[in-house]
Design an enzyme around this catalytic site. Structure first.
Site, PDB file in Angstrom:
ATOM      1  N   GLN A   1     -42.088 -19.535 -34.961  1.00  0.00           N
ATOM      2  CA  GLN A   1     -41.803 -20.246 -33.711  1.00  0.00           C
ATOM      3  C   GLN A   1     -40.294 -20.270 -33.458  1.00  0.00           C
ATOM      4  O   GLN A   1     -39.558 -20.945 -34.178  1.00  0.00           O
ATOM      5  CB  GLN A   1     -42.322 -21.683 -33.812  1.00  0.00           C
ATOM      6  CG  GLN A   1     -42.009 -22.536 -32.599  1.00  0.00           C
ATOM      7  CD  GLN A   1     -42.406 -23.999 -32.810  1.00  0.00           C
ATOM      8  OE1 GLN A   1     -42.528 -24.458 -33.947  1.00  0.00           O
ATOM      9  NE2 GLN A   1     -42.593 -24.729 -31.732  1.00  0.00           N
ATOM     10  N   GLY A   2     -39.848 -19.541 -32.453  1.00  0.00           N
ATOM     11  CA  GLY A   2     -38.421 -19.499 -32.145  1.00  0.00           C
ATOM     12  C   GLY A   2     -38.097 -20.367 -30.945  1.00  0.00           C
ATOM     13  O   GLY A   2     -37.878 -19.856 -29.840  1.00  0.00           O
TER      14      GLY A   2
ATOM     15  N   SER B   1     -36.118 -23.874 -31.407  1.00  0.00           N
ATOM     16  CA  SER B   1     -34.861 -24.609 -31.611  1.00  0.00           C
ATOM     17  C   SER B   1     -33.656 -23.681 -31.724  1.00  0.00           C
ATOM     18  O   SER B   1     -33.756 -22.559 -32.212  1.00  0.00           O
ATOM     19  CB  SER B   1     -34.950 -25.436 -32.898  1.00  0.00           C
ATOM     20  OG  SER B   1     -36.088 -26.246 -32.863  1.00  0.00           O
TER      21      SER B   1
ATOM     22  N   GLU C   1     -54.058 -29.623 -29.418  1.00  0.00           N
ATOM     23  CA  GLU C   1     -54.543 -29.926 -30.764  1.00  0.00           C
ATOM     24  C   GLU C   1     -53.583 -30.835 -31.521  1.00  0.00           C
ATOM     25  O   GLU C   1     -53.088 -30.524 -32.586  1.00  0.00           O
ATOM     26  CB  GLU C   1     -54.801 -28.620 -31.547  1.00  0.00           C
ATOM     27  CG  GLU C   1     -55.721 -28.756 -32.752  1.00  0.00           C
ATOM     28  CD  GLU C   1     -57.130 -29.273 -32.429  1.00  0.00           C
ATOM     29  OE1 GLU C   1     -57.495 -29.339 -31.245  1.00  0.00           O
ATOM     30  OE2 GLU C   1     -57.820 -29.633 -33.379  1.00  0.00           O
TER      31      GLU C   1
HETATM   32  C1  LIG Z   1     -37.725 -28.141 -42.112  1.00  0.00           C
HETATM   33  C2  LIG Z   1     -37.684 -27.878 -40.643  1.00  0.00           C
HETATM   34  C3  LIG Z   1     -38.478 -26.892 -40.084  1.00  0.00           C
HETATM   35  C4  LIG Z   1     -38.421 -26.601 -38.725  1.00  0.00           C
HETATM   36  N1  LIG Z   1     -39.155 -25.557 -38.221  1.00  0.00           N
HETATM   37  C5  LIG Z   1     -38.973 -25.162 -36.929  1.00  0.00           C
HETATM   38  C6  LIG Z   1     -39.581 -23.954 -36.418  1.00  0.00           C
HETATM   39  O1  LIG Z   1     -40.322 -23.274 -37.148  1.00  0.00           O
HETATM   40  N2  LIG Z   1     -39.309 -23.581 -35.162  1.00  0.00           N
HETATM   41  C7  LIG Z   1     -38.498 -24.318 -34.335  1.00  0.00           C
HETATM   42  O2  LIG Z   1     -38.323 -23.914 -33.202  1.00  0.00           O
HETATM   43  N3  LIG Z   1     -37.908 -25.450 -34.769  1.00  0.00           N
HETATM   44  C8  LIG Z   1     -38.125 -25.893 -36.054  1.00  0.00           C
HETATM   45  N4  LIG Z   1     -37.491 -27.035 -36.523  1.00  0.00           N
HETATM   46  C9  LIG Z   1     -36.536 -27.708 -35.650  1.00  0.00           C
HETATM   47  C10 LIG Z   1     -36.935 -29.109 -35.259  1.00  0.00           C
HETATM   48  O3  LIG Z   1     -37.892 -29.106 -34.257  1.00  0.00           O
HETATM   49  C11 LIG Z   1     -35.632 -29.847 -34.869  1.00  0.00           C
HETATM   50  O4  LIG Z   1     -34.958 -30.104 -36.075  1.00  0.00           O
HETATM   51  C12 LIG Z   1     -35.882 -31.119 -34.130  1.00  0.00           C
HETATM   52  O5  LIG Z   1     -36.276 -30.822 -32.836  1.00  0.00           O
HETATM   53  C13 LIG Z   1     -34.640 -32.021 -34.098  1.00  0.00           C
HETATM   54  O6  LIG Z   1     -33.533 -31.342 -33.621  1.00  0.00           O
HETATM   55  P1  LIG Z   1     -32.132 -31.364 -34.406  1.00  0.00           P
HETATM   56  O7  LIG Z   1     -32.415 -31.026 -35.810  1.00  0.00           O
HETATM   57  O8  LIG Z   1     -31.187 -30.527 -33.674  1.00  0.00           O
HETATM   58  O9  LIG Z   1     -31.685 -32.870 -34.355  1.00  0.00           O
HETATM   59  P2  LIG Z   1     -30.928 -33.607 -33.167  1.00  0.00           P
HETATM   60  O10 LIG Z   1     -31.629 -33.344 -31.905  1.00  0.00           O
HETATM   61  O11 LIG Z   1     -29.494 -33.306 -33.259  1.00  0.00           O
HETATM   62  O12 LIG Z   1     -31.195 -35.123 -33.539  1.00  0.00           O
HETATM   63  C14 LIG Z   1     -30.702 -35.712 -34.725  1.00  0.00           C
HETATM   64  C15 LIG Z   1     -31.332 -37.066 -34.894  1.00  0.00           C
HETATM   65  O13 LIG Z   1     -30.929 -37.903 -33.832  1.00  0.00           O
HETATM   66  C16 LIG Z   1     -31.973 -38.784 -33.461  1.00  0.00           C
HETATM   67  N5  LIG Z   1     -32.265 -38.595 -32.030  1.00  0.00           N
HETATM   68  C17 LIG Z   1     -32.364 -37.436 -31.351  1.00  0.00           C
HETATM   69  N6  LIG Z   1     -32.639 -37.654 -30.077  1.00  0.00           N
HETATM   70  C18 LIG Z   1     -32.712 -38.991 -29.904  1.00  0.00           C
HETATM   71  C19 LIG Z   1     -32.963 -39.845 -28.794  1.00  0.00           C
HETATM   72  N7  LIG Z   1     -33.199 -39.358 -27.576  1.00  0.00           N
HETATM   73  N8  LIG Z   1     -32.968 -41.187 -28.999  1.00  0.00           N
HETATM   74  C20 LIG Z   1     -32.727 -41.698 -30.223  1.00  0.00           C
HETATM   75  N9  LIG Z   1     -32.480 -40.934 -31.296  1.00  0.00           N
HETATM   76  C21 LIG Z   1     -32.473 -39.597 -31.148  1.00  0.00           C
HETATM   77  C22 LIG Z   1     -33.129 -38.464 -34.374  1.00  0.00           C
HETATM   78  O14 LIG Z   1     -33.075 -39.307 -35.497  1.00  0.00           O
HETATM   79  C23 LIG Z   1     -32.845 -37.064 -34.814  1.00  0.00           C
HETATM   80  O15 LIG Z   1     -33.428 -36.790 -36.065  1.00  0.00           O
HETATM   81  C24 LIG Z   1     -37.565 -27.350 -37.890  1.00  0.00           C
HETATM   82  C25 LIG Z   1     -36.783 -28.357 -38.441  1.00  0.00           C
HETATM   83  C26 LIG Z   1     -36.816 -28.630 -39.787  1.00  0.00           C
HETATM   84  C27 LIG Z   1     -35.941 -29.709 -40.351  1.00  0.00           C
END
Ligand SMILES: Cc1cc2nc3c(=O)[nH]c(=O)nc-3n(C[C@H](O)[C@H](O)[C@H](O)COP(=O)(O)OP(=O)(O)OC[C@H]3O[C@@H](n4cnc5c(N)ncnc54)[C@H](O)[C@@H]3O)c2cc1C
Lengths: 406, 384
Positions: free
Chosen positions: A126-127, A129, A245
């Protein structure tokens, strides 16, 4: 009102249990028991076994190879896999890209992709993020520019789990950077991972493993026929995908399986005065509270399934945020209980990438290699798939009617 | 009542803080990963040069006469920079044991420990013993004019680097009896002794020992036969107080890193720091760090108490608080960093692994609550 499964549903559960018992290869069972997860080849092998039984794609329509199960049967099936534990059919394939293709794809795309997605001959990642687009996914920048009958992709994805095993990626890319709203210029593309210009670089996570990656695109040419649906409508398909789902996301069975293992360890772990940890009042209270929470979650999941059965709708049910939120938290709580039950036996770092690790410590009675790994690997559950804070925003706004600006 | 550091203590704090920020952090993680035995030679030498390796020993023994407050200062700084070199395992813990059991033997060793030439280790924990201090199955029996030891020890801190091992073994009594535990000095090249080095999840290198009928001379017995339990408990309490201070430093770094990260990370058209829910979470982390700091101090000053039960209550209370603070601050630092928080890229992920181990090291919160309960709670308020 009937909260227990019907005789037919119980018979189905017995059938699933028996199938897992008789068909799950011993090496997969042993590895999972020890490590709490699976290797890529184990996931592939097991999905082929499920597919030959017609069980790889529980909620797909029968015409695309689904078994025609009810929502409750699907729920039972997933819970049985998780608790066994046995690998779930690869979520990227079965829960995510498959439904998008059979709902929005062309006839050619359906016949080309769906069978191989179901059997896992083709592994999808899944691409979505990107470094600048996490919780705020619509901020994504990876660009796709039309050139003849292809798109040329440039940019970067991050956190692309299992990209190192994947044959294909389903990606969100920006096709119209000038669209009036950032959600409006995004398209949904299928990208062959063997295309020149793709560079996959590993990210090691705190459990010491390599699950996830950065993926770089340098002038990667993707045939236009790999576009799903309409150009610039990708956000709608992504919302559909993230909403489909959702009832399985609580993963109650996974937490129950971890509790089973924690209690197994607690029965042998000594505490002061010649007793075992399982007799410790503090430990028992924690375990009991977790049992209660999991029971509530299970009934909430079944209630949401039931409501969707009675009022079918394409829109995701905002209440499924309960399942993601509490589901992730109980996965973490059960993992923590497991790590606590294992205690110092879980301290050694065990490199599960090799079945027989360099770091293998000869240990005896309380062998618990995977417990700390499971605890660390559970931490991102409240981050991916919509962080807990984001789930709470959904509940606050979509259900409780709070507004950003009063 | 006076919470202020003396001038010397303030100087020590500045010097260690500088030493740690020059050498540790992510750079320290990388150099520790390259060592085989868990000691980075240059940093260990640096500690010797600063007097840290002789610090906790009495001046008459050739040390620098530092007490629990000095240890607390050092460990807090070590926690802030994620120091993996085994100062607790290689210096403090075995030193505290010897100073209670056999001060003369300690005096012989201190000069070489202080220069870094000698690394000590206490091999006590056994496979599956969990946190039960008296759970010693390794046995020692008299044999002619000496002893023969057999058994297995695991998770020996500094055990891979040590060139002088102190091993607990049962000379009398049953499996978990407090009476009948003795300590032996075992040469690292003793026939029948084998060592396996391995890493723990926090990046520390430890060792497992197998003793297969290891033959030792009479003089290998340290202190009185069968009487080691209370010294052992004191030594473990000393080390527990030290890692409580380490938790304070580690959580403090995680708090600052999280606040800084939220101010710079842009999502939804602005910095994450504008969300009040995250500000409040950071405020709770700050409270957790300060509560841990208070209890780490309480632990340090309680180590010198004459009344053994008072000391044990205080140490357990401190460990409960510090474990809970480490858990809350660590888990939330990771959560608020999002994906980047669960990787090896930032120090936060490494510190989180360490605080997760600190929660459980020398007994988790459940273990220490149970011990505090047996002792009637603080001030014996809940006792008979
Ligand atoms: C192990 C792992 C596997 C993953 N696998 C995939 C994958 O296969 N494909 C893919 O596309 N993505 C994947 N992801 C990405 C995942 O969906 C993102 O990490 C997630 O969307 C959060 O984005 P970020 O890490 O940039 O955190 P940020 O968006 O920078 O947020 C950091 C923290 O800020 C807080 N926060 C964020 N927004 C808000 C808000 N509006 N209000 C209050 N608090 C907030 C939350 O605590 C959050 O954890 C994966 C992530 C991890 C850690």
């Amino acid at each position: 009102m009937e909260l227990s499964f019907s005789p037919d549903e119980l018979a189905f559960r017995a059938e699933v249990r028996a199938f897992i018992r008789d068909n799950l290869p011993e090496d997969i069972r042993a590895f999972a028991h020890r490590s709490g997860y699976y290797k890529a080849d184990q996931v592939r092998r097991w999905q082929k076994i499920l597919d030959s039984r017609g069980w790889a794609a529980g909620h797909w329509p029968v015409e695309f190879g689904g078994p025609g199960w009810t929502a409750v049967q699907r729920y039972i099936f997933n819970e049985e896999l998780l608790r066994a534990p046995a690998p779930e059919p690869l979520s990227f394939n079965i829960n995510m890209v498959g439904p998008v293709i059979y709902t929005f794809g062309t006839e050619e795309q359906k016949s080309r992709f769906l069978p191989k997605i179901r059997s896992l001959d083709w592994w999808f990642c899944q691409g979505f993020s990107e470094p600048g687009a996490g919780s705020d996914l619509a901020a994504l920048k990876t660009s796709a520019v039309t050139d003849g009958d292809s798109y040329v992709i440039n940019g970067q994805k991050i956190w692309t789990s299992t990209a190192q095993h994947a044959d294909w990626m389903f990606a969100l890319v920006r096709t119209d950077p000038k669209a009036p709203k950032k959600q409006m210029g995004i398209s949904f593309l299928l990208i062959d991972m063997n295309t020149p210009g793709i560079d996959v670089r590993p990210i090691v996570t705190i459990d010491g493993e390599h699950h996830t990656n950065e993926v770089f695109f340098d002038n990667v040419r993707v045939p236009a026929e790999n576009l799903i649906g309409e150009e610039n409508k990708g956000w709608d398909y992504a919302k559909f995908l993230l909403g489909s789902e959702r009832t399985g996301i609580a993963r109650v069975g996974l937490s129950k399986g971890r509790m089973d293992r924690a209690l197994e360890l607690a029965r042998v772990a000594p505490v002061y005065g010649g007793a075992r940890l399982i007799e410790d009042p503090g430990f028992r209270q924690r375990a009991l509270k977790l049992q209660v929470e999991l029971k509530a979650l299970e009934i909430s999941a079944l209630r949401i399934i039931d409501r969707q059965r009675r009022n079918p709708s394409d829109k995701p049910d905002a209440a499924s945020s309960i399942l993601k939120l509490r589901g992730a938290e109980t996965q973490q709580a059960s993992a923590e209980l497991l790590a606590d039950a294992a205690g110092p036996s879980a301290a050694p770092f065990f490199d599960f990438r090799e079945m027989f690790s360099d770091n293998e410590v000869p240990q005896g009675v309380a062998r618990a290699d995977g417990a700390m790994r499971v605890h660390f690997a559970a931490r991102p559950a409240t981050i991916y798939g919509g962080a807990s804070e984001v789930q709470k925003n959904i509940i606050a706004k979509a259900i409780l009617g709070f507004k950003d600006k009063p | 009542m006076n919470f202020e550091y003396s001038d010397e203590q303030a100087l020590l704090s500045d010097a260690v803080t500088r030493f740690v920020s020059d050498r540790y952090g992510l750079a320290g993680v990388r150099s520790a990963a390259e060592t085989k035995d868990g000691v980075t030679a240059a940093n260990w030498q640096g500690m010797a040069d600063m007097g840290l390796l002789g610090m906790p020993f009495p001046e008459q023994a050739g040390g620098f006469g530092g007490g629990p407050v000095e240890t607390q200062i050092v460990m807090e700084a070590f926690g802030r920079g994620h120091v993996l070199d085994p100062w607790v395992g290689g210096v403090l813990l075995p030193g505290a044991l010897l100073s209670a059991l056999d001060p003369a033997r300690l005096t012989e060793l201190v000069p070489d420990v202080a220069t870094g030439d000698l690394v000590l280790a206490l091999a006590h924990e056994e496979d599956g013993a969990r946190y039960v201090t008296a759970q010693v199955v390794t046995n020692a029996r008299r044999c002619g004019n000496g002893w023969r030891l057999s058994g297995r020890k695991v998770n020996v801190l500094a055990g891979a680097a040590a060139n002088r091992l102190f091993v607990t073994a049962r000379t009398a009594g049953a499996e978990a009896d407090e009476d009948g535990i003795s300590v032996f000095e075992v040469p690292v090249d003793a026939p029948g002794l084998s060592r396996t080095a391995y890493r723990q999840y926090d990046g520390q290198t430890v060792a497992a020992l197998t003793l297969d009928d290891v033959s030792l001379p009479d003089g290998a017995l340290v202190g009185d036969e069968g009487e080691a339990f209370s010294a052992l408990e004191l030594a473990l309490d000393t080390a527990t107080a030290a890692i409580c201070a380490e938790a304070v430093g580690a959580t403090e770094t995680m708090l600052h890193a999280t606040v800084d990260y939220l101010k710079t990370r842009q999502q939804f058209g602005g910095p994450l720091s504008r969300f009040q829910v995250l500000q409040h979470r950071c405020a709770e982390m700050y409270v957790a760090v300060e509560q841990a700091r208070s209890m780490a101090l309480y632990a340090a000053v309680s180590l010198g108490l004459e009344d053994r039960d008072e000391r044990r209550r205080a140490i357990s209370a401190a460990k409960v608080q510090c474990a809970e603070s480490a858990r809350f601050a660590g888990q939330n630092a990771v959560q608020m960093h999002g994906g980047i928080g669960v990787t090896d890229e930032l120090l936060v992920g490494h510190l989180f692994r360490r605080t997760t181990m600190i929660e459980r090291q020398f007994g988790d919160a459940g273990h220490h609550l149970a011990r505090l309960d047996r002792l009637g709670g603080l001030d014996n308020q809940m006792g008979e």
